[in-house]
Write an enzyme that holds these catalytic residues in place. Structure first.
Site, PDB file in Angstrom:
ATOM      1  N   HIS A  68     -46.794 -17.695  -7.553  1.00 24.31           N
ATOM      2  CA  HIS A  68     -46.555 -16.545  -6.601  1.00 24.31           C
ATOM      3  C   HIS A  68     -47.739 -15.882  -6.003  1.00 24.31           C
ATOM      4  O   HIS A  68     -48.630 -15.794  -6.826  1.00 24.31           O
ATOM      5  CB  HIS A  68     -45.805 -15.521  -7.150  1.00 24.31           C
ATOM      6  CG  HIS A  68     -45.797 -14.057  -6.575  1.00 24.31           C
ATOM      7  ND1 HIS A  68     -45.531 -13.872  -5.364  1.00 24.31           N
ATOM      8  CD2 HIS A  68     -46.308 -12.926  -7.181  1.00 24.31           C
ATOM      9  CE1 HIS A  68     -45.777 -12.794  -4.973  1.00 24.31           C
ATOM     10  NE2 HIS A  68     -46.229 -11.963  -6.013  1.00 24.31           N
TER      11      HIS A  68
ATOM     12  N   ASN B 180     -49.641 -10.778   0.312  1.00 25.99           N
ATOM     13  CA  ASN B 180     -48.670 -11.148  -0.678  1.00 25.99           C
ATOM     14  C   ASN B 180     -47.188 -10.707   0.017  1.00 25.99           C
ATOM     15  O   ASN B 180     -46.877  -9.692   0.519  1.00 25.99           O
ATOM     16  CB  ASN B 180     -48.799 -10.018  -2.005  1.00 25.99           C
ATOM     17  CG  ASN B 180     -47.902 -10.121  -2.903  1.00 25.99           C
ATOM     18  OD1 ASN B 180     -46.673 -10.734  -2.810  1.00 25.99           O
ATOM     19  ND2 ASN B 180     -48.068  -9.683  -4.166  1.00 25.99           N
TER      20      ASN B 180
ATOM     21  N   CYS C  39     -41.367  -9.588  -7.034  1.00 23.02           N
ATOM     22  CA  CYS C  39     -42.189 -10.833  -6.894  1.00 23.02           C
ATOM     23  C   CYS C  39     -41.694 -12.195  -7.514  1.00 23.02           C
ATOM     24  O   CYS C  39     -41.751 -13.356  -7.247  1.00 23.02           O
ATOM     25  CB  CYS C  39     -43.453 -10.669  -7.516  1.00 23.02           C
ATOM     26  SG  CYS C  39     -44.304  -9.334  -6.333  1.00 23.02           S
TER      27      CYS C  39
END
Length: 337
Positions: A264, A294, A116
């Site tokens: 993020h 995501n 991430c």
């Protein structure tokens, strides 16, 4: 010393939209349950046979970014590709991009495996290469193909409902004006929590493919991603806050100087927590996890591109990027647009 600036942005997501109601046909879940916990309404998944891979999605995003940068593809000096879902165990997708874009052989390719936080790490590396004068135009890609590796059953729903596929790209270019561009980047890690968010197998030092095949155990969950959700959430909100403040203080800035925060896209609840803590208005935080889920290393460049396309980022704005994820790793970038 030179400075670096983002001269071009692009993103690509598959056309196939997977709604929460669609997932409810595969597992015991529903739209309300997913939105309450994650804020996600839908995500994009590749369709088998349509040709989308981690590399090809990255290439599609890269072509848009290169065109918007106003340069020729042969002006690219270096490639940095961030992903946790490469096409092959090795080689990484960086060299595949060099091949597919038909770039000259003098172009180097680097793969970043920081999940991430991958795009922030890639941006930081590219920034340093340009500031030292080594390269002039660097192509940075964050791309992920999660859907084919998820446990799409009730057993895996806590993780599988979160992730989507897609790619984002940026061209980082040498700039003479040191008052604009990438002002600073900040990177951190805490490996003691590595297994709290991880995909253990297949791994050379753990269970390799041959072991998985030999055991033929339908209850084996080691080759699906695992996440200790509450523990990750607790650490994420803390590290997000710390690394954003670190970046601001380094540049003698305060929270009030933020024109756009792009976190993020891990969980809408995390973004909302940070927004409330910093007392930022809705127009100063950009979220799109509702539409894409995501997308790990791709989430920041996709969101950054969308925000820019919608006119939410203007010249002279102070833009803050921040990420936290598996590793644990986290980081931030402070940009004067």
């Amino acid at each position: 010393m030179y400075n670096s600036k983002i001269s071009g942005l692009g993103y690509y997501v598959p056309e196939n939209v997977v709604t929460n109601d669609g997932l409810s046909k595969l597992m015991d879940t529903n739209d309300e349950w997913i939105q309450e916990r994650t804020g996600i309404k839908e995500r994009r998944h590749v369709v088998k046979g349509d040709g989308d891979t981690t590399t090809t999605m990255g290439v599609k995003a890269a072509k848009i970014a290169i065109e918007r940068a106003g340069i020729d593809k042969d002006d690219i000096d270096f490639i940095i590709f961030a992903t946790l879902s490469p096409d092959y165990y090795f080689p990484g997708p960086g060299v595949l991009v060099q091949r597919d874009l038909e770039l000259k052989r003098t172009v180097g390719a680097l793969d970043v495996r920081n999940q991430c936080s991958g795009f922030i790490y890639a941006l930081s590396v590219a920034d340093q290469f340009i500031k030292t004068g080594m390269y002039k135009n660097i192509l940075i890609i964050g791309s992920e193909l999660h859907s084919t590796g998820l446990d799409m059953t009730t057993r895996g729903r806590a993780v599988s409902v979160i992730f989507g596929d897609g790619a984002g790209a940026a061209v980082l270019t040498r700039a003479e004006d040191n008052s604009k561009g990438i002002l600073s980047t900040h990177l951190h890690s805490e490996g003691q929590h590595a297994e709290e968010l991880a995909l253990i197998a297949p791994g050379m030092g753990s269970r390799w493919v041959t072991d998985i095949i030999k055991d033929n155990n339908p209850d084996d969950e080691s080759y699906y991603p695992y996440m200790n959700g509450q523990f990750v959430f607790k650490n994420a909100v803390q590290r997000f806050s710390e690394v954003i403040m670190e970046g601001l203080k380094t540049n003698n800035l305060g929270v009030e100087d933020i024109d756009m925060l792009i976190p993020h896209q891990a969980n809408l609840r995390i973004s909302q927590f940070i927004q409330q803590k910093f007392k930022l208005t809705d127009d100063k935080v950009y979220n799109n996890i509702m539409s894409y889920g995501n997308t790990t290393a791709a989430s920041i460049p996709i969101a950054l591109t969308e925000a820019w396309e919608k006119g939410k980022i203007k010249e002279g704005d102070t833009v803050v990027l921040a990420a936290f994820g598996s590793g644990f790793t986290w980081g931030s970038a402070i940009i004067k647009w």
